[in-house]
Scaffold this motif. Structure first.
Motif, PDB file in Angstrom:
ATOM      1  N   GLY A   1       0.602  -1.139   0.062  1.00 23.81           N
ATOM      2  CA  GLY A   1      -0.189   0.068  -0.012  1.00 23.81           C
ATOM      3  C   GLY A   1       0.771   1.328   0.104  1.00 23.81           C
ATOM      4  O   GLY A   1       0.461   2.389   0.188  1.00 23.81           O
ATOM      5  N   ILE A   2       1.984   1.116  -0.382  1.00 27.57           N
ATOM      6  CA  ILE A   2       2.934   2.384  -0.402  1.00 27.57           C
ATOM      7  C   ILE A   2       3.128   2.609  -1.910  1.00 27.57           C
ATOM      8  O   ILE A   2       3.688   1.804  -2.796  1.00 27.57           O
ATOM      9  N   LEU A   3       2.851   3.894  -2.127  1.00 22.72           N
ATOM     10  CA  LEU A   3       2.868   4.410  -3.529  1.00 22.72           C
ATOM     11  C   LEU A   3       4.341   5.001  -3.739  1.00 22.72           C
ATOM     12  O   LEU A   3       5.020   5.846  -3.031  1.00 22.72           O
ATOM     13  N   VAL A   4       4.912   4.490  -4.898  1.00 20.84           N
ATOM     14  CA  VAL A   4       6.233   5.085  -5.198  1.00 20.84           C
ATOM     15  C   VAL A   4       6.276   5.891  -6.653  1.00 20.84           C
ATOM     16  O   VAL A   4       5.827   5.394  -7.559  1.00 20.84           O
ATOM     17  N   ASP A   5       6.621   7.137  -6.320  1.00 22.75           N
ATOM     18  CA  ASP A   5       6.794   7.746  -7.515  1.00 22.75           C
ATOM     19  C   ASP A   5       8.151   7.666  -7.987  1.00 22.75           C
ATOM     20  O   ASP A   5       9.108   8.085  -7.644  1.00 22.75           O
ATOM     21  N   LEU A   6       8.078   7.040  -9.407  1.00 18.12           N
ATOM     22  CA  LEU A   6       9.357   6.817  -9.926  1.00 18.12           C
ATOM     23  C   LEU A   6       9.555   7.721 -11.140  1.00 18.12           C
ATOM     24  O   LEU A   6       8.659   8.055 -11.827  1.00 18.12           O
ATOM     25  N   GLU A   7      10.680   8.381 -11.002  1.00 15.89           N
ATOM     26  CA  GLU A   7      11.110   9.460 -12.145  1.00 15.89           C
ATOM     27  C   GLU A   7      12.402   9.131 -12.700  1.00 15.89           C
ATOM     28  O   GLU A   7      13.247   8.740 -11.994  1.00 15.89           O
ATOM     29  N   SER A   8      12.507   9.204 -14.011  1.00 19.30           N
ATOM     30  CA  SER A   8      13.882   9.024 -14.661  1.00 19.30           C
ATOM     31  C   SER A   8      14.286  10.211 -15.443  1.00 19.30           C
ATOM     32  O   SER A   8      13.507  10.970 -16.153  1.00 19.30           O
ATOM     33  N   VAL A   9      15.579  10.837 -14.979  1.00 19.67           N
ATOM     34  CA  VAL A   9      16.029  11.901 -15.794  1.00 19.67           C
ATOM     35  C   VAL A   9      17.274  11.694 -16.779  1.00 19.67           C
ATOM     36  O   VAL A   9      17.918  10.882 -16.110  1.00 19.67           O
TER      37      VAL A   9
ATOM     38  N   GLN B   1      15.583  -2.961  -4.363  1.00 21.56           N
ATOM     39  CA  GLN B   1      14.608  -3.837  -3.670  1.00 21.56           C
ATOM     40  C   GLN B   1      14.755  -3.954  -2.212  1.00 21.56           C
ATOM     41  O   GLN B   1      13.772  -4.033  -1.177  1.00 21.56           O
ATOM     42  N   GLU B   2      15.892  -4.125  -1.738  1.00 23.81           N
ATOM     43  CA  GLU B   2      16.249  -4.086  -0.258  1.00 23.81           C
ATOM     44  C   GLU B   2      15.944  -2.820   0.409  1.00 23.81           C
ATOM     45  O   GLU B   2      15.374  -2.764   1.713  1.00 23.81           O
ATOM     46  N   ALA B   3      15.992  -1.768  -0.117  1.00 21.19           N
ATOM     47  CA  ALA B   3      15.769  -0.486   0.329  1.00 21.19           C
ATOM     48  C   ALA B   3      14.441  -0.171   0.381  1.00 21.19           C
ATOM     49  O   ALA B   3      13.812   0.207   1.444  1.00 21.19           O
ATOM     50  N   LEU B   4      13.411  -0.645  -0.461  1.00 19.21           N
ATOM     51  CA  LEU B   4      12.116  -0.645  -0.468  1.00 19.21           C
ATOM     52  C   LEU B   4      11.512  -1.639   0.447  1.00 19.21           C
ATOM     53  O   LEU B   4      10.618  -1.268   1.238  1.00 19.21           O
ATOM     54  N   ALA B   5      11.948  -2.574   0.666  1.00 21.65           N
ATOM     55  CA  ALA B   5      11.661  -3.637   1.806  1.00 21.65           C
ATOM     56  C   ALA B   5      11.832  -3.114   3.225  1.00 21.65           C
ATOM     57  O   ALA B   5      10.962  -3.198   3.955  1.00 21.65           O
ATOM     58  N   ASN B   6      13.212  -2.519   3.334  1.00 16.98           N
ATOM     59  CA  ASN B   6      13.192  -1.715   4.844  1.00 16.98           C
ATOM     60  C   ASN B   6      12.487  -0.733   4.876  1.00 16.98           C
ATOM     61  O   ASN B   6      11.901  -0.495   6.109  1.00 16.98           O
ATOM     62  N   ILE B   7      11.893   0.191   3.936  1.00 16.20           N
ATOM     63  CA  ILE B   7      10.804   1.078   4.110  1.00 16.20           C
ATOM     64  C   ILE B   7       9.642   0.650   4.670  1.00 16.20           C
ATOM     65  O   ILE B   7       8.935   1.036   5.599  1.00 16.20           O
ATOM     66  N   ALA B   8       9.180  -0.572   3.734  1.00 17.93           N
ATOM     67  CA  ALA B   8       7.813  -1.233   4.218  1.00 17.93           C
ATOM     68  C   ALA B   8       7.814  -1.642   5.515  1.00 17.93           C
ATOM     69  O   ALA B   8       6.959  -1.558   6.367  1.00 17.93           O
ATOM     70  N   LYS B   9       9.244  -2.181   6.141  1.00 17.99           N
ATOM     71  CA  LYS B   9       9.214  -2.615   7.406  1.00 17.99           C
ATOM     72  C   LYS B   9       9.322  -1.506   8.438  1.00 17.99           C
ATOM     73  O   LYS B   9       8.702  -1.575   9.809  1.00 17.99           O
ATOM     74  N   TYR B  10      10.163  -0.401   8.395  1.00 15.29           N
ATOM     75  CA  TYR B  10      10.580   0.416   9.360  1.00 15.29           C
ATOM     76  C   TYR B  10      10.167   1.930   9.467  1.00 15.29           C
ATOM     77  O   TYR B  10      10.121   2.589  10.208  1.00 15.29           O
ATOM     78  N   ALA B  11       9.952   2.372   7.866  1.00 17.71           N
ATOM     79  CA  ALA B  11       9.621   3.645   7.689  1.00 17.71           C
ATOM     80  C   ALA B  11       8.236   4.370   8.330  1.00 17.71           C
ATOM     81  O   ALA B  11       8.275   5.755   8.414  1.00 17.71           O
TER      82      ALA B  11
ATOM     83  N   THR C   1       5.625   4.976   6.379  1.00 17.64           N
ATOM     84  CA  THR C   1       5.145   5.999   5.402  1.00 17.64           C
ATOM     85  C   THR C   1       4.079   5.439   4.393  1.00 17.64           C
ATOM     86  O   THR C   1       4.136   4.208   4.288  1.00 17.64           O
ATOM     87  N   SER C   2       3.518   6.271   3.841  1.00 13.46           N
ATOM     88  CA  SER C   2       2.840   5.867   2.625  1.00 13.46           C
ATOM     89  C   SER C   2       3.221   6.121   0.996  1.00 13.46           C
ATOM     90  O   SER C   2       2.511   5.978   0.070  1.00 13.46           O
ATOM     91  N   LYS C   3       4.207   7.149   1.059  1.00 10.77           N
ATOM     92  CA  LYS C   3       4.685   7.401  -0.233  1.00 10.77           C
ATOM     93  C   LYS C   3       6.403   7.337  -0.102  1.00 10.77           C
ATOM     94  O   LYS C   3       6.814   7.781   0.715  1.00 10.77           O
ATOM     95  N   VAL C   4       6.880   7.188  -1.503  1.00 10.78           N
ATOM     96  CA  VAL C   4       8.258   7.053  -1.892  1.00 10.78           C
ATOM     97  C   VAL C   4       8.639   7.926  -2.897  1.00 10.78           C
ATOM     98  O   VAL C   4       7.850   7.926  -3.936  1.00 10.78           O
ATOM     99  N   LYS C   5       9.681   8.399  -3.004  1.00 13.12           N
ATOM    100  CA  LYS C   5      10.125   9.174  -4.352  1.00 13.12           C
ATOM    101  C   LYS C   5      11.465   8.400  -4.557  1.00 13.12           C
ATOM    102  O   LYS C   5      12.454   8.304  -3.857  1.00 13.12           O
TER     103      LYS C   5
ATOM    104  N   ASP D   1      12.101   8.499   1.589  1.00 14.04           N
ATOM    105  CA  ASP D   1      10.750   7.587   2.154  1.00 14.04           C
ATOM    106  C   ASP D   1       9.660   8.714   2.994  1.00 14.04           C
ATOM    107  O   ASP D   1       8.647   8.339   3.259  1.00 14.04           O
ATOM    108  N   PHE D   2      10.294   9.950   3.232  1.00 14.74           N
ATOM    109  CA  PHE D   2       9.452  10.750   4.062  1.00 14.74           C
ATOM    110  C   PHE D   2       8.748   9.955   5.502  1.00 14.74           C
ATOM    111  O   PHE D   2       7.797  10.563   5.731  1.00 14.74           O
ATOM    112  N   GLY D   3       9.464   9.224   5.851  1.00 15.53           N
ATOM    113  CA  GLY D   3       8.874   8.353   7.010  1.00 15.53           C
ATOM    114  C   GLY D   3       9.406   8.820   8.355  1.00 15.53           C
ATOM    115  O   GLY D   3       9.798  10.122   8.466  1.00 15.53           O
ATOM    116  N   LYS D   4       9.541   8.258   9.248  1.00 16.70           N
ATOM    117  CA  LYS D   4       9.825   8.613  10.740  1.00 16.70           C
ATOM    118  C   LYS D   4      11.333   8.539  10.932  1.00 16.70           C
ATOM    119  O   LYS D   4      11.637   9.188  11.817  1.00 16.70           O
ATOM    120  N   GLY D   5      12.025   8.135   9.892  1.00 24.68           N
ATOM    121  CA  GLY D   5      13.675   8.346  10.268  1.00 24.68           C
ATOM    122  C   GLY D   5      14.265   7.380  11.427  1.00 24.68           C
ATOM    123  O   GLY D   5      13.311   6.788  12.176  1.00 24.68           O
TER     124      GLY D   5
END
Length: 219
Positions: free
Chosen positions: A107-115, A134-144, A146-150, A166-170
């Protein structure tokens, strides 16, 4: 060859061996187990069409639905283990495919941008970047929490830079050397994977403001 170089060689061999085994399992799940279940599903559907007793017909239909759901789960697991788009089309299509699965699961929305213009990465680099993200996103889901990622891919002339915010709790980095808490073994593997491909992984975090991961890889 010094001790550090020997350890790098050993780690590289271990990671490459793991990736080969993961690829083999993913193929077996998709082409072996998945295909066998599909054959069973087809057979059940034939049986269902020939049953007249309604209660038994309903039961067989429920079994067919369960097998169909299992086939879908196996396909998703196979993609998560080793997305076929990674080898065939590159890191960006593979990441887009994975993010759909990630969002539907957590349920975490990831805004993917390529420049910039995407460059074709060597196979080992593609796998390393994909696994680290993949590992970064897994850690975000477990610990951050948050509901959005850039996530941004910056394609430069001689370097690929990736930022994940991740705009999460840090969390609190240890002050004496800027390392992560000891339980974050996944982060240590991220750093090692990037190092083995000549790249870097830098993490910064602030309580209440979230965590930022910066990856860099020479092209």
């Amino acid at each position: 060859m010094d001790v550090r170089q020997k350890m790098q060689k050993i780690n590289s061999y271990i990671i490459d061996s793991q990736e080969e085994e993961i690829k083999r399992i993913a193929i077996e799940l998709h082409e072996g187990v998945g295909q066998n279940l599909y054959s069973i599903l087809t057979g059940l559907q034939v049986v269902e069409s020939g049953i007249n007793e309604q209660q038994m017909k309903n039961y067989v239909h429920e079994m067919s639905q369960l097998i169909e759901k299992t086939i879908q789960e196996i396909r998703l697991l196979s993609v998560e283990l080793h997305p076929p788009t990674l080898t065939a089309f590159g890191i960006l299509p593979a990441m887009k495919s994975y993010l759909k699965l990630y969002t539907s699961t957590f349920g975490i929305l990831v805004d993917l941008e390529s420049v910039g213009g995407e460059s074709n990465l060597p196979e080992r680099s593609k796998i390393a970047v994909f696994r680290v993200c993949q590992e970064a996103l897994a850690n975000i889901a477990k610990y951050a929490d948050t509901s959005k990622v850039k996530m941004t891919f910056h394609w430069l002339e001689a370097e690929l830079k990736i930022t994940i915010d991740d705009f999460g709790k840090g969390f609190q980095l240890e002050e004496h050397d800027g390392t992560l808490p000891s339980h974050s073994s996944g982060i240590a593997m991220m750093k090692e994977r990037m190092h083995l491909t000549g790249g870097k992984c830098v993490i910064s975090s602030k309580i209440g403001e979230g965590t930022s991961i910066e990856l860099s890889l020479p092209l």
